[in-house]
Scaffold this active site. Sequence first.
Site: not given
Length: 338
Positions: A164, A238, A334
Amino acid sequence: MIIYQNKSLKPYNTFGIDVNAAQFVEVKTAEEIQVLCRSFSLSERKFLVVGGGSNLLLTSNFEGMVIKIELKGLDITKEDENHIWVKAMAGEAWHDFVMFAVDHNYAGVENLSLIPGCVGAAPMQNIGAYGAEIKDTCDHLFAIEIATGNLVKFTNAECKFGYRESIFKNEAKNKYIIYSVVFKLNKNPRLNTSYGAIKQTLDTKRISAPSIKDISNAVIEIRKSKLPNPKELGNAGSFFKNPEISNEVFDDLKLKHPEVVGYPTSTNMTKVAAGWLIEQCGWKGKVVGNTGSHKNQALVLVNYGNATGQEIWDLAMAIKESVYLKFGIHINPEVNIV
Ligand code: EPU
């Protein structure tokens, strides 16, 4: 190119947060972006680049210019016996690009089916799911340097992809606008069915020799069963990254909680499922005012209607704190917080 004043951003973020941008503009060509960079001195102003707005939490009105990327187009740029190079413009919906690849039997992105957002945002955070990441297929990309308006090429290595992560979230942050991404796809696929849920879904359907389309369909089915559709329930996928902890800390955790979910990432580190940690703290399915942690996947925070970005942020911080108090593990967002 029209510059709007005080525009609501509600339709432009999948959390559905209703805040205003002081200025808002849609860009359809490189030239329009170059005008903003060169004549409007974008690098000296406050700005926010938005694709699908699917990895974004807006916590207040944005006192600058929001630039919505509407660059469109999918082209085959090169082909050899085994591979095909597809150039996708930054404003193409990610899933439309995946469907183009799947329908033509080009392999490499089928495990990334149904991820919300646009092509241009995908390399920013090296999107990943079900055992695949964009770093596996991104050959190179072009980005417009904001200080000059020049088009600059980044090879896969120059993107510095990580979990990520990419250069565009770190040293190149706010310095480039991603313009197009060139993917190297496979004509002779090696399919990746190692992820448990994919295997199970294919087994249930008695598919032993899956096609690219079968994998894509399996991923779509799994995602639909676990993840809320942002068109029906505001969310940004997420909310937190899965934290990496040392094997020592993980072994200790496993002694106390034998069912803990973790995957080794190197010889001395293990990635722990943040969804599991959050569920253990009692958040899964919990509703807090207009917000909550989703009933099928604790890692996904949702807006049940009229939540403000601040309410979602407060929930996220309460979750982060309780995970730290129970497990001594820090979990970090995130999504991009603005
Ligand atoms: N789990 C729980 N409780 C939960 C959620 C998950 O115990 O509420 C456990 C599951 O049982 C499973 C493990 O955690 O054993 C992993 O769950 P899952 O397969 O759903 O994946 P994840 O690690 O939670 C990551 C990505 C997702 C991606 C999936 C599938 C991150 C931060 N998230 O989630 O990506 O779809 O893997 O590959 O890495 C996104 O980034 O927005 C996103 C949705």
